[in-house]
Scaffold this motif. Structure first.
Motif, PDB file in Angstrom:
ATOM      1  N   ASP A 199     -53.026  20.303  34.203  1.00  0.00           N
ATOM      2  CA  ASP A 199     -53.478  19.690  35.741  1.00  0.00           C
ATOM      3  C   ASP A 199     -54.768  20.654  36.244  1.00  0.00           C
ATOM      4  O   ASP A 199     -55.356  20.279  37.326  1.00  0.00           O
ATOM      5  CB  ASP A 199     -52.391  19.555  36.617  1.00  0.00           C
ATOM      6  CG  ASP A 199     -51.596  18.321  35.992  1.00  0.00           C
ATOM      7  OD1 ASP A 199     -52.000  17.235  35.633  1.00  0.00           O
ATOM      8  OD2 ASP A 199     -50.458  18.658  36.122  1.00  0.00           O
ATOM      9  N   LEU A 200     -54.646  21.899  35.885  1.00  0.00           N
ATOM     10  CA  LEU A 200     -55.353  23.012  36.642  1.00  0.00           C
ATOM     11  C   LEU A 200     -56.790  23.064  36.641  1.00  0.00           C
ATOM     12  O   LEU A 200     -57.440  22.985  37.795  1.00  0.00           O
ATOM     13  CB  LEU A 200     -54.827  24.590  35.922  1.00  0.00           C
ATOM     14  CG  LEU A 200     -53.425  24.790  36.363  1.00  0.00           C
ATOM     15  CD1 LEU A 200     -53.291  26.041  35.487  1.00  0.00           C
ATOM     16  CD2 LEU A 200     -53.173  24.868  37.766  1.00  0.00           C
ATOM     17  N   VAL A 254     -58.142  22.308  40.765  1.00  0.00           N
ATOM     18  CA  VAL A 254     -56.623  22.139  41.156  1.00  0.00           C
ATOM     19  C   VAL A 254     -56.466  23.826  41.568  1.00  0.00           C
ATOM     20  O   VAL A 254     -55.673  23.953  42.408  1.00  0.00           O
ATOM     21  CB  VAL A 254     -55.901  21.554  40.245  1.00  0.00           C
ATOM     22  CG1 VAL A 254     -54.046  21.984  40.796  1.00  0.00           C
ATOM     23  CG2 VAL A 254     -55.788  20.115  40.281  1.00  0.00           C
ATOM     24  N   VAL A 255     -56.860  24.744  40.425  1.00  0.00           N
ATOM     25  CA  VAL A 255     -56.560  26.162  40.671  1.00  0.00           C
ATOM     26  C   VAL A 255     -57.236  26.378  42.149  1.00  0.00           C
ATOM     27  O   VAL A 255     -56.593  27.238  42.960  1.00  0.00           O
ATOM     28  CB  VAL A 255     -57.371  26.900  39.510  1.00  0.00           C
ATOM     29  CG1 VAL A 255     -57.369  28.388  39.924  1.00  0.00           C
ATOM     30  CG2 VAL A 255     -56.388  26.670  38.203  1.00  0.00           C
ATOM     31  N   ARG A 296     -46.302  29.428  42.450  1.00  0.00           N
ATOM     32  CA  ARG A 296     -45.109  28.981  42.944  1.00  0.00           C
ATOM     33  C   ARG A 296     -44.084  29.905  43.639  1.00  0.00           C
ATOM     34  O   ARG A 296     -43.625  29.782  44.684  1.00  0.00           O
ATOM     35  CB  ARG A 296     -44.257  28.177  41.866  1.00  0.00           C
ATOM     36  CG  ARG A 296     -44.844  27.049  41.518  1.00  0.00           C
ATOM     37  CD  ARG A 296     -44.077  26.283  40.169  1.00  0.00           C
ATOM     38  NE  ARG A 296     -44.786  25.093  39.890  1.00  0.00           N
ATOM     39  CZ  ARG A 296     -45.233  25.091  38.429  1.00  0.00           C
ATOM     40  NH1 ARG A 296     -44.964  25.956  37.615  1.00  0.00           N
ATOM     41  NH2 ARG A 296     -45.908  23.961  38.092  1.00  0.00           N
ATOM     42  N   GLN A 297     -44.093  31.085  42.988  1.00  0.00           N
ATOM     43  CA  GLN A 297     -43.126  32.233  43.351  1.00  0.00           C
ATOM     44  C   GLN A 297     -43.787  32.949  44.568  1.00  0.00           C
ATOM     45  O   GLN A 297     -42.929  33.279  45.558  1.00  0.00           O
ATOM     46  CB  GLN A 297     -42.865  33.247  42.217  1.00  0.00           C
ATOM     47  CG  GLN A 297     -41.784  34.401  42.683  1.00  0.00           C
ATOM     48  CD  GLN A 297     -40.781  33.776  43.068  1.00  0.00           C
ATOM     49  OE1 GLN A 297     -39.936  33.031  42.442  1.00  0.00           O
ATOM     50  NE2 GLN A 297     -40.051  33.847  44.152  1.00  0.00           N
ATOM     51  N   LEU A 298     -45.207  33.060  44.524  1.00  0.00           N
ATOM     52  CA  LEU A 298     -45.527  33.655  46.053  1.00  0.00           C
ATOM     53  C   LEU A 298     -45.239  32.785  47.358  1.00  0.00           C
ATOM     54  O   LEU A 298     -45.094  33.319  48.419  1.00  0.00           O
ATOM     55  CB  LEU A 298     -47.378  33.598  45.769  1.00  0.00           C
ATOM     56  CG  LEU A 298     -47.642  35.041  45.204  1.00  0.00           C
ATOM     57  CD1 LEU A 298     -48.939  35.142  44.450  1.00  0.00           C
ATOM     58  CD2 LEU A 298     -47.365  36.393  45.734  1.00  0.00           C
ATOM     59  N   GLY A 323     -50.669  29.032  32.589  1.00  0.00           N
ATOM     60  CA  GLY A 323     -49.195  28.762  33.049  1.00  0.00           C
ATOM     61  C   GLY A 323     -48.640  29.796  33.863  1.00  0.00           C
ATOM     62  O   GLY A 323     -47.865  29.538  34.894  1.00  0.00           O
ATOM     63  N   ASN A 324     -49.115  31.181  33.754  1.00  0.00           N
ATOM     64  CA  ASN A 324     -48.770  32.104  34.447  1.00  0.00           C
ATOM     65  C   ASN A 324     -49.331  31.876  35.953  1.00  0.00           C
ATOM     66  O   ASN A 324     -48.573  32.432  36.912  1.00  0.00           O
ATOM     67  CB  ASN A 324     -49.176  33.434  33.899  1.00  0.00           C
ATOM     68  CG  ASN A 324     -48.469  33.786  32.526  1.00  0.00           C
ATOM     69  OD1 ASN A 324     -47.566  33.379  32.232  1.00  0.00           O
ATOM     70  ND2 ASN A 324     -49.005  34.613  31.736  1.00  0.00           N
TER      71      ASN A 324
END
Length: 169
Positions: free
Chosen positions: A111-112, A125-126, A12-14, A5-6
């Motif tokens: 989903d990852l 996905v990762v 997303r933030q990057l 989750g992190n």
């Protein structure tokens, strides 16, 4: 939330940070320089934005459910002088990022480890997200570099200003 989750929050933030960095850099480029190429082997800012747009639309449209290399994508055309106005540059920029975040924001930890296909290769996905993050960062770095060369006014730094590093220790 677990470590994965992190990963999503961090990614997303990057990506949002890279988007803003690109925008701040491009806003410092005189309009006519957005289309300048040093030679036939180099890309203009307009070409880089067009390529990012094509890549983002291809990779992130139906991200979990279809091949990330869409049959309608014409990658070579992304590096032609197709964009001719600053308004088109900004429209393509927003269109690509909107598509990206529409696909990325709803993803959850479950989903990852799903598998997505890009071209002829399967990725978790990762891995697919990490691949795109690195790709976009490289092109935004190119845009920042060109912006520093083309800026006609004093450069407005996008990170820690020169000589101010001790404040950030």
């Amino acid at each position: 939330m677990g470590n994965t989750g992190n990963y999503l929050d961090s990614t997303r933030q990057l990506l949002r940070d890279y988007k803003v960095m690109g925008e701040k850099a491009m806003s410092q480029i005189p309009e006519q320089k957005l289309f300048y190429r040093f030679n036939e082997h180099s890309n203009s800012v307009a070409m880089l934005v067009n390529h990012l747009n094509g890549n983002m639309l291809s990779r992130w449209t139906s991200f979990l459910d279809s091949n990330g290399e869409k049959p309608w994508r014409e990658r070579d055309a992304e590096f032609e002088e197709a964009i001719t106005t600053p308004q088109e540059i900004w429209a393509k920029w927003e269109e690509g990022w909107t598509c990206l975040f529409a696909a990325l924001d709803p993803l959850g930890e479950d989903d990852l480890m799903r598998i997505v296909r890009i071209g002829d290769k399967d990725h978790s996905v990762v891995d697919a997200i990490s691949r795109q993050l690195a790709h976009y960062a490289s092109h935004i770095g190119q845009i920042v570099y060109l912006a520093k060369i083309f800026a006609e006014k004093p450069w407005q730094t996008l990170s820690i200003p020169k000589g101010k590093s001790p404040r950030y220790k």
